[in-house]
Design an enzyme around this catalytic site. Structure first.
Site, PDB file in Angstrom:
ATOM      1  N   SER A 143     -20.697 -10.492  10.394  1.00 41.09           N
ATOM      2  CA  SER A 143     -20.423 -10.212   8.989  1.00 41.09           C
ATOM      3  C   SER A 143     -19.877  -8.794   8.845  1.00 41.09           C
ATOM      4  CB  SER A 143     -21.683 -10.438   8.145  1.00 41.09           C
ATOM      5  OG  SER A 143     -21.369 -10.430   6.775  1.00 41.09           O
ATOM      6  N   GLU A 248     -14.180 -15.800  10.230  1.00 43.01           N
ATOM      7  CA  GLU A 248     -15.167 -16.513   9.419  1.00 43.01           C
ATOM      8  C   GLU A 248     -15.354 -15.733   8.140  1.00 43.01           C
ATOM      9  OE1 GLU A 248     -18.476 -15.391   8.581  1.00 43.01           O
ATOM     10  OE2 GLU A 248     -18.156 -13.447   9.516  1.00 43.01           O
ATOM     11  N   HIS A 319     -21.706 -17.501   8.820  1.00 43.78           N
ATOM     12  CA  HIS A 319     -22.979 -17.333   8.120  1.00 43.78           C
ATOM     13  C   HIS A 319     -23.735 -18.663   8.126  1.00 43.78           C
ATOM     14  CE1 HIS A 319     -20.753 -13.804   6.859  1.00 43.78           C
ATOM     15  NE2 HIS A 319     -21.839 -13.298   6.298  1.00 43.78           N
TER      16      HIS A 319
END
Length: 349
Positions: A143, A248, A319
């Site tokens: 992230s 992502e 995630h």
């Protein structure tokens, strides 16, 4: 938890180190040798740092410690593990200083981010890249931690790992990948679970081939919004030639994904890569104009299909609970029809 919602939490990190000790002038040349960190073994100590957002509950710290102890590792939290500065886990100087110290501490064999959230880019100019290069260690997170992965690779050539954070769900899927890659030095083939359950065909975690074929190149990527957020800076990798880009994200509207993919195209990244992998874009929904929306599939196709390179989507990157660990900088081969990422070299030594 949604990356953007991470900033609503509080707690952890950092230690002040004089700014004069920081070095940001170096840049890794792709012609130089990639630096692989040492493998982990039982009894090693893993350092937990908070370079981004904070956590305000005590239980996540306990769960993180117990998870790594269950793997046979010792755990050392940063001295400011429960600090808070707004939504951040301490001031920029504290968070950068803590990460610098963990790399300089000979008792620490690996470093993992407690969580992501927001704030990693704020400390890129405060890291001691000479220190990191001279003390190569496993560094893992995902992230918002993408900013640190890209900066460390650009400045040092150190292989880092896009994978679970300390407070992630350490289930058997994620733990097995983590241990095979970082303890057992395996040249893994990363593949989605093949469990159909009681269905006639697989309905969960399917692979979608965008362009068939196989491609080789060094893996490099991470969270799309964080990655594009540092484009144009000295911390963004300059050389994307023959790289396999993986991305992502979470909680981004489709029009925003379109804007970020456009930035990658206009910035010259997409025309250089040899292959493309989209992991999970969780909760990426339409929104914006009110006149309808392209689908996520249509957006990705519009940018990737014209490249005529092997590409697929649906990989277990993102995630999600079943989150694989991906090494940045390691040569790999993707098979876009099988939906596999095969490492050609061990990621650790």
């Amino acid at each position: 938890m949604e990356r953007r919602k991470f900033i609503q939490n509080i707690g952890a990190a950092g230690m002040a180190i004089p700014l004069s000790s920081f070095s940001t002038s170096t840049n890794f040349s792709i012609s130089e040798e990639i630096i692989r960190p040492k493998a982990l073994k039982e009894g090693d100590t893993i350092g937990i740092v908070s370079p981004a957002s904070a956590i305000f509950e005590s239980e996540p710290y306990e769960i993180a410690r117990e998870s790594f102890e269950a793997m046979g590792l010792k755990v050392k939290f940063g001295k400011f593990a429960k600090n808070r500065y707004g939504h951040l886990a301490g001031t920029d100087e504290e968070r950068a200083g803590e990460l610098n110290e963990m790399f300089g501490d000979p008792s620490i064999m690996a470093i993992i981010a407690l969580r992501g959230g927001s704030g990693s880019a704020r400390i890129l100019d405060k890291l001691n890249y000479n220190l990191i290069r001279k003390n190569p260690k496993i560094f893992i997170g995902y992230s918002d931690i993408t900013a640190l992965h890209l900066a460390i690779f650009q400045k040092t050539g150190l292989v880092t790992f896009h994978g679970p954070v300390a407070v992630s769900t350490w289930n058997s899927f994620s733990t097995n990948h983590f241990k095979k890659l970082l303890f057992e030095k395996e040249k893994l083939t990363l593949q989605n679970p093949q469990d159909k359950g009681d269905e006639l065909t697989q309905t969960e975690n399917r692979i979608r081939t965008i362009r068939p074929g196989k491609a080789r190149g060094k893996l490099l990527g991470g969270n799309l919004s964080v990655l594009t957020g540092i484009m144009g800076t000295e911390y963004f990798p300059k050389d994307w030639k023959d790289k396999i880009l993986y991305i992502e994200d979470i909680g981004e509207k489709i029009y925003a994904v379109d804007r970020m993919m456009s930035q990658l195209r206009l910035g010259g990244v997409l025309e250089e890569i040899s292959g493309f992998v989209l992991g999970k874009c969780s909760d990426c929904e339409p929104g914006g104009s009110g006149f309808g929306s392209l689908t996520l599939e249509e957006v990705i196709n519009s940018y990737i299909e014209p490249l005529n390179i092997p590409a697929f989507s649906g990989a277990m990157i993102g995630h999600i609970d079943d989150n694989v660990t991906i090494p940045n900088g390691i040569d790999a081969e993707i098979n876009a029809e099988a939906g596999t990422i095969s490492l050609l070299n061990a990621a650790v030594r």
